[in-house]
Design an enzyme around this catalytic site. Sequence first.
Site, mmCIF file in Angstrom:
data_model
loop_
_atom_site.group_PDB
_atom_site.id
_atom_site.type_symbol
_atom_site.label_atom_id
_atom_site.label_comp_id
_atom_site.label_asym_id
_atom_site.label_seq_id
_atom_site.Cartn_x
_atom_site.Cartn_y
_atom_site.Cartn_z
ATOM 1 N N LYS A 66 0.910 -1.132 -0.149
ATOM 2 C CA LYS A 66 -0.092 -0.099 -0.112
ATOM 3 C C LYS A 66 0.918 1.198 -0.052
ATOM 4 O O LYS A 66 1.796 1.433 0.557
ATOM 5 C CB LYS A 66 -0.880 -0.141 1.395
ATOM 6 C CG LYS A 66 -1.951 1.139 1.215
ATOM 7 C CD LYS A 66 -2.922 0.787 2.516
ATOM 8 C CE LYS A 66 -4.059 1.845 2.595
ATOM 9 N NZ LYS A 66 -4.876 1.682 3.554
ATOM 10 N N SER A 141 -9.827 1.690 2.597
ATOM 11 C CA SER A 141 -9.028 2.494 1.823
ATOM 12 C C SER A 141 -7.843 1.604 1.029
ATOM 13 O O SER A 141 -7.304 2.284 0.012
ATOM 14 C CB SER A 141 -8.330 3.516 2.503
ATOM 15 O OG SER A 141 -7.256 3.185 3.381
ATOM 16 N N SER A 165 -9.945 -0.467 6.953
ATOM 17 C CA SER A 165 -9.404 -0.573 5.325
ATOM 18 C C SER A 165 -8.580 -1.870 4.873
ATOM 19 O O SER A 165 -8.277 -1.664 3.839
ATOM 20 C CB SER A 165 -8.491 0.698 5.449
ATOM 21 O OG SER A 165 -9.165 1.681 5.159
HETATM 22 N N1 GLN Z 1 -13.214 4.158 5.982
HETATM 23 C C1 GLN Z 1 -12.584 4.390 6.929
HETATM 24 C C2 GLN Z 1 -12.340 6.032 7.001
HETATM 25 O O1 GLN Z 1 -12.424 6.553 5.901
HETATM 26 C C3 GLN Z 1 -11.518 3.659 7.783
HETATM 27 C C4 GLN Z 1 -10.382 3.965 6.880
HETATM 28 C C5 GLN Z 1 -9.140 3.205 7.139
HETATM 29 O O2 GLN Z 1 -9.324 2.057 7.953
HETATM 30 N N2 GLN Z 1 -7.924 3.485 6.807
HETATM 31 O O3 GLN Z 1 -11.539 6.566 8.050
#
Ligand code: GLN
Length: 478
Positions: A66, A141, A165
């Site tokens: 990532k 994400s 994410s």
């Molecule tokens: N979707 C969640 C957010 O927007 C989690 C994102 C994540 O785990 N990085 O904060």
Amino acid sequence: MLNTKTAHELIDLLNKGQITQNEILSDLKSQIKKTEPKIKAYAHAPNNSEPVNKDSFLKGIPIAIKDNICTKEALTTCSSHILDGFIPPYDATVIERLKEKGAVIFGKTNMDEFAFGSSCETSFYGPTRNPWDLKRVPGGSSGGSAAAVAADEAIWALGSDTGGSIRQPAALCGIVGLKPTYGRVSRYGLIAFASSLDQIGPITKDVYDAALLLNIIAGHDERDSTSVDIKADDYLSCLKKDVKGLKIALPKEYFIKGLDKDVEAAIKEAKNKLEKLGATFKEVSLPHTKYAVAVYYILATAEASSNLARFDGVQYGLRCTGAKDANPMITMYKQTRGKGFGSEAKRRIILGTYVLSSGYYDAYYLRALKVRSLIKKDFDDVFKEFDCVLTPTSPTAAFKIGERLDDPLSMYLSDIYTISANLAGIPAISLPCGLTKDKLPIGLQILSGPFKEENLFRAAYAFEQNTDWHKIKPDIKV
Ligand code: GLN
């Protein structure tokens, strides 16, 4: 087609001398040529020329990373304009460990900007598409990592999970994603979103590979003060332990309005399967679940607004300067941050700064911290009696690109089932357990007590060994 194999299958073939690392790379590259123009899983395309130690454990098996995990001498931009051209001078601890075992870093995967999102649509480089349906999101994400693995453009990958994410994109792409216990894996070299919630973890084609990868990256690291000095288990040996007698809780707050009918049916079926294999189930209550999304979006934005203060044009990435004026430094800050951050990042910085501001700190931030400890206590109580908790990973399968982009609240609600694990600091895995009527993957989430990854692996591996969901591949329409 070696790109369709798992890492453990490839290790086996390499050890027997039946294949070479170059054959793996060349099959991956031809898949990328075919499907990547449509999927766009990579923010920075694989471009590896690293020497491989043929005697090492992984023998040069490539891994996709990532774009928020620092890789020495390779672009790391959090898929944000503000980190344009940023090349870290060091490797994250997880990368060091992978390289020591003979892995080759294979490209940086696309993500929501700074990991803010559940759809991979807020990337500066544009959205990644779901290999199962190119009109749909891969989740986020870590959507790039999940799409790359699901499309066989990567053997396996690393993601990061602050509120879901790793698990939510794994669920939406029909693969396995694991968020370890907070402190289990070093965060050194992970560009921070919310430091009290972030964890790095595996995104893989099966549960075996998740255990294999966690074995490599888990463990204490002096450079991360939140990394915990408890010896990591051998997760591969956990797989062999039976599921018989495992006590699993079903929280009633997770089976509510908004849960898609196909998803609900698949989770019930998974429960029946595990019951047949010898696990026992009982309904429980996690009464503070209803506050999780609100608490998360206060704490995560507060931490993000502090963590992102360092991006101002001075040290990293983009620098925008204005016309000569009386105060060129302030102008540089304003212009760099104004142009460098996308709109979701700006929304979070503003929200986070607001909840931390002196007049509102007690009403929002402090209160959210208190409710966080109640959410954690709910889980502590359940784990006194149970080994695992079983829930859906996401209330729906993959949604359409654009569908939730203009409605932040509906996007935030995508994480309703994954956020609590981060707030409580406990481990959780998502694995494939079915398909909807539209042939979209459904994810099953299993949670356990802190540092009890063993229980996740026992339940997940038993389920996987007795079902075929992980073997079904998307028919990519290129
Ligand atoms: N979707 C969640 C957010 O927007 C989690 C994102 C994540 O785990 N990085 O904060």
